[in-house]
Design a protein around this motif. Structure first.
Motif, PDB file in Angstrom:
ATOM      1  N   HIS A   1       1.020  -1.386   0.084  1.00 40.48           N
ATOM      2  CA  HIS A   1      -0.044  -0.245  -0.146  1.00 40.48           C
ATOM      3  C   HIS A   1       0.635   1.433   0.278  1.00 40.48           C
ATOM      4  N   GLY A   2       0.312   2.350  -0.440  1.00 37.78           N
ATOM      5  CA  GLY A   2       0.876   3.923  -0.098  1.00 37.78           C
ATOM      6  C   GLY A   2      -0.160   4.540  -0.159  1.00 37.78           C
ATOM      7  N   ASP A   3       0.053   6.236   0.516  1.00 39.18           N
ATOM      8  CA  ASP A   3      -0.653   6.324   1.575  1.00 39.18           C
ATOM      9  C   ASP A   3      -0.644   8.138   1.138  1.00 39.18           C
ATOM     10  N   LEU A   4      -1.176   8.986   1.152  1.00 39.23           N
ATOM     11  CA  LEU A   4      -1.269   9.994   0.805  1.00 39.23           C
ATOM     12  C   LEU A   4      -2.382  11.008   0.784  1.00 39.23           C
ATOM     13  N   ASN A   5      -2.198  12.025   1.171  1.00 45.06           N
ATOM     14  CA  ASN A   5      -3.479  13.349   1.510  1.00 45.06           C
ATOM     15  C   ASN A   5      -3.277  14.261   1.580  1.00 45.06           C
ATOM     16  N   GLU A   6      -3.585  15.736   0.812  1.00 44.46           N
ATOM     17  CA  GLU A   6      -3.171  16.687   0.891  1.00 44.46           C
ATOM     18  C   GLU A   6      -4.915  16.914   0.163  1.00 44.46           C
TER      19      GLU A   6
ATOM     20  N   GLY B   1      15.292   1.455   7.650  1.00 43.75           N
ATOM     21  CA  GLY B   1      14.583   0.775   5.945  1.00 43.75           C
ATOM     22  C   GLY B   1      13.479  -0.086   6.898  1.00 43.75           C
ATOM     23  N   GLN B   2      12.377   1.154   8.358  1.00 48.62           N
ATOM     24  CA  GLN B   2      10.840   1.199   8.514  1.00 48.62           C
ATOM     25  C   GLN B   2      10.537   2.141   7.360  1.00 48.62           C
ATOM     26  N   ILE B   3       8.712   1.972   7.581  1.00 48.51           N
ATOM     27  CA  ILE B   3       8.248   2.777   6.290  1.00 48.51           C
ATOM     28  C   ILE B   3       7.179   2.952   7.278  1.00 48.51           C
ATOM     29  N   PHE B   4       6.640   4.233   7.177  1.00 52.71           N
ATOM     30  CA  PHE B   4       5.581   5.050   7.901  1.00 52.71           C
ATOM     31  C   PHE B   4       4.781   6.703   7.616  1.00 52.71           C
ATOM     32  N   THR B   5       3.564   6.258   8.029  1.00 53.40           N
ATOM     33  CA  THR B   5       3.390   7.634   7.590  1.00 53.40           C
ATOM     34  C   THR B   5       3.164   8.983   8.752  1.00 53.40           C
ATOM     35  N   ILE B   6       3.370  10.198   7.547  1.00 61.15           N
ATOM     36  CA  ILE B   6       3.196  11.466   9.442  1.00 61.15           C
ATOM     37  C   ILE B   6       1.878  12.506   8.645  1.00 61.15           C
ATOM     38  N   GLU B   7       1.019  12.833   9.189  1.00 64.18           N
ATOM     39  CA  GLU B   7      -0.228  12.295   9.014  1.00 64.18           C
ATOM     40  C   GLU B   7      -0.839  13.908   9.409  1.00 64.18           C
ATOM     41  N   PRO B   8      -0.793  15.063   9.694  1.00 63.87           N
ATOM     42  CA  PRO B   8      -0.906  15.626  10.886  1.00 63.87           C
ATOM     43  C   PRO B   8      -2.391  15.984  10.837  1.00 63.87           C
ATOM     44  N   MET B   9      -3.588  16.177  10.878  1.00 61.09           N
ATOM     45  CA  MET B   9      -4.807  16.949  11.649  1.00 61.09           C
ATOM     46  C   MET B   9      -4.194  18.182  12.339  1.00 61.09           C
TER      47      MET B   9
ATOM     48  N   GLU C   1      -0.786  14.761   4.420  1.00 61.85           N
ATOM     49  CA  GLU C   1       0.282  13.190   4.275  1.00 61.85           C
ATOM     50  C   GLU C   1       0.973  12.725   3.430  1.00 61.85           C
ATOM     51  N   HIS C   2       2.262  12.405   4.246  1.00 63.30           N
ATOM     52  CA  HIS C   2       3.427  11.780   3.156  1.00 63.30           C
ATOM     53  C   HIS C   2       3.593  10.193   3.570  1.00 63.30           C
ATOM     54  N   THR C   3       3.815   9.393   3.055  1.00 62.03           N
ATOM     55  CA  THR C   3       4.610   7.878   3.310  1.00 62.03           C
ATOM     56  C   THR C   3       6.122   8.041   3.024  1.00 62.03           C
ATOM     57  N   LEU C   4       6.632   7.379   3.920  1.00 66.89           N
ATOM     58  CA  LEU C   4       8.247   8.104   3.709  1.00 66.89           C
ATOM     59  C   LEU C   4       8.993   6.356   4.274  1.00 66.89           C
ATOM     60  N   LEU C   5      10.071   6.817   3.620  1.00 69.98           N
ATOM     61  CA  LEU C   5      11.070   5.618   4.744  1.00 69.98           C
ATOM     62  C   LEU C   5      12.715   6.485   4.595  1.00 69.98           C
TER      63      LEU C   5
ATOM     64  N   THR D   1       6.167   8.803  -1.670  1.00 67.30           N
ATOM     65  CA  THR D   1       5.111  10.122  -2.491  1.00 67.30           C
ATOM     66  C   THR D   1       5.172  11.369  -2.390  1.00 67.30           C
ATOM     67  N   ALA D   2       6.408  11.652  -2.785  1.00 67.51           N
ATOM     68  CA  ALA D   2       6.953  13.758  -2.526  1.00 67.51           C
ATOM     69  C   ALA D   2       5.847  13.361  -4.408  1.00 67.51           C
ATOM     70  N   ARG D   3       6.162  15.141  -4.155  1.00 67.93           N
ATOM     71  CA  ARG D   3       5.192  15.890  -5.543  1.00 67.93           C
ATOM     72  C   ARG D   3       6.366  15.047  -6.216  1.00 67.93           C
ATOM     73  N   LEU D   4       5.783  15.236  -7.991  1.00 71.67           N
ATOM     74  CA  LEU D   4       6.804  14.855  -8.971  1.00 71.67           C
ATOM     75  C   LEU D   4       6.990  16.061 -10.080  1.00 71.67           C
ATOM     76  N   PRO D   5       7.455  16.588 -10.786  1.00 72.46           N
ATOM     77  CA  PRO D   5       7.823  17.674 -11.604  1.00 72.46           C
ATOM     78  C   PRO D   5       6.206  18.115 -12.443  1.00 72.46           C
ATOM     79  N   SER D   6       5.015  16.823 -12.649  1.00 69.93           N
ATOM     80  CA  SER D   6       3.911  17.050 -13.729  1.00 69.93           C
ATOM     81  C   SER D   6       3.028  17.438 -12.516  1.00 69.93           C
ATOM     82  N   SER D   7       3.140  17.775 -11.177  1.00 70.34           N
ATOM     83  CA  SER D   7       2.086  17.547 -10.262  1.00 70.34           C
ATOM     84  C   SER D   7       1.936  18.865 -10.457  1.00 70.34           C
ATOM     85  N   PRO D   8       0.107  18.463 -10.353  1.00 69.32           N
ATOM     86  CA  PRO D   8      -0.403  20.611 -10.349  1.00 69.32           C
ATOM     87  C   PRO D   8       0.397  21.462  -9.485  1.00 69.32           C
ATOM     88  N   ASN D   9       0.065  22.357  -9.860  1.00 69.28           N
ATOM     89  CA  ASN D   9       0.933  23.823  -8.970  1.00 69.28           C
ATOM     90  C   ASN D   9      -0.098  24.095  -8.678  1.00 69.28           C
ATOM     91  N   VAL D  10      -0.584  23.660  -7.293  1.00 70.99           N
ATOM     92  CA  VAL D  10      -2.003  24.437  -6.995  1.00 70.99           C
ATOM     93  C   VAL D  10      -1.393  25.231  -5.260  1.00 70.99           C
TER      94      VAL D  10
END
Length: 394
Positions: free
Chosen positions: A236-241, A328-336, A365-369, A379-388
């Protein structure tokens, strides 16, 4: 009881109990538009004597109606996704937002690999895994699968971001997320996870998290968080904006930007040897400086072959998270982060968490290694990610 109309020209009806001529009808049957046969009685006495058995007719009719409605969609979600109702549930709403009907469940093609809850809504491996109690160190092979899945997740979220504007519904956002995930060969992890009815979460204004996409039209001035998780190649890969809808007031702009900054500052301390509890200190410090509060009821989490596992990542200060970060650990940080108080309330659907005072909330939220030297944002933004986001345009 409703009296019959002798001038309608309808043929005589027999009493459902004694078969005598009947000119009274059960009012509930009339309301449900059931056939007159079986709903007519010769007297109040016969009606009362039949009530214990007759009322089952109403229950069967309602069940049939709900089944038909479930096929067509557009019913209100209740009981944590396990039931639907045609009427808006009663609730002491904390802010201006209300629940809206949701559409029917979206179809997943047969060739898509499914997580173990996809069919019956019940995760099997997750609750019994050892990784609920200790943090997994991912293998290089699993990390590579996570990179691939998280990139798909980013592309799916970006597709959703591109359509956000006044006049669309959150159900349309869900459709885009679902179709983009399927097109990439993935499964939308939220779909039927503990009976969640949709393929992503859409949290508008005072909704903190787990908002269910529905028929409500986004309005100019709203903010909306879109939370995407993709299941692909067994991980699974998890992210939000959180996004602006049209022209947003200054306070909401500050809330969303501050929340983004909370996540960025938390990511900046991730490296081997750092205690998990430190994340909450960093997030809380920045939020407090902006006059905002940090939600305590929901936290970040480990992720991989399991959707949710150890470690828990609280975002508030003086938390009791156990353990230190290791490569080697992978987890999310997702402050509300809330504009008002940190406390939350749950809507009747059993999923939608809203602020207790009805003020707005934002999340990123991002998924981090954890790497040998620091952190990789999978889950970093890509060069193609919309500039919002205006603060990224400078």
């Amino acid at each position: 009881m409703n009296g019959g109309d002798s001038e309608t020209g309808q043929s005589p009806i027999s009493c459902a109990r004694c078969a005598k001529p009947a000119n009274l009808q059960c009012p509930k049957c009339v309301e449900l538009k059931l056939p007159r046969e079986g709903a007519a009685f010769c007297s109040q006495d016969c009606f009362k004597a039949s009530w214990s058995s007759h009322k089952s007719v109403h229950l069967k009719a309602k069940a049939s109606s709900l089944e038909a409605g479930a096929t067509e969609g557009w019913l209100y979600c209740i009981k944590k996704g396990q039931a639907r109702t045609p009427k808006l549930p009663q609730f002491d709403w904390t802010g201006p937002l209300r629940a809206y009907p949701i559409s029917s469940t979206r179809i997943v093609p047969a060739q898509i690999e499914l997580p173990d809850w996809a069919i019956d809504g019940i995760p099997k491996s997750e609750p019994i895994s050892d990784f609920q109690h200790h943090v997994e160190i991912k293998t290089p092979e699993l990390i590579e699968r996570m990179r691939e899945t998280c990139r798909i997740g980013r592309e799916v979220l970006d597709a959703a971001a591109r359509i956000i504007r006044p006049g669309i519904t959150t159900d349309e956002i869900d459709r885009v997320v679902h179709e983009a995930t399927i097109a990439a060969g993935g499964y939308p992890s939220p779909l039927n996870y503990h009976f969640f009815p949709k393929s992503c979460c859409t949290s508008v204004n005072e909704v903190i998290c787990h908002g269910i996409p529905d028929a409500r039209v986004l309005e100019d001035g709203d903010i909306v968080n879109v939370d995407v998780t993709v299941y692909y190649k067994g991980v699974h890969g998890d992210l939000n904006e959180t996004y602006f809808v049209g022209n947003v007031d200054e306070a909401s702009q500050k809330l969303v930007q501050s929340t983004y900054e909370c996540l960025e500052k938390a990511i900046s301390i991730v490296k081997p040897g750092v205690r998990f509890r430190e994340i909450g200190e960093v997030v809380n410090r920045h939020a407090s400086m902006a006059g905002l509060s940090v939600v305590k009821s929901y936290c970040g989490h480990g992720i991989g072959e399991l959707f949710h596992c150890a470690p828990n990542i609280p975002h508030y200060s003086r938390n009791k998270a156990v353990g230190v970060m290791k490569a080697g650990q992978i987890f999310t940080i997702e402050p509300m982060i809330n504009a008002g108080v940190w406390r939350d309330r749950m809507w009747p659907d059993g999923w939608t968490a809203v602020t207790a005072d009805g003020k707005r909330s934002a999340q990123f939220e991002h998924t981090l290694l954890v790497t040998e030297t620091g952190v990789e944002v999978l889950t970093a933004r890509l060069p193609s990610s919309p500039n919002v986001f205006p603060w990224l345009k400078a």
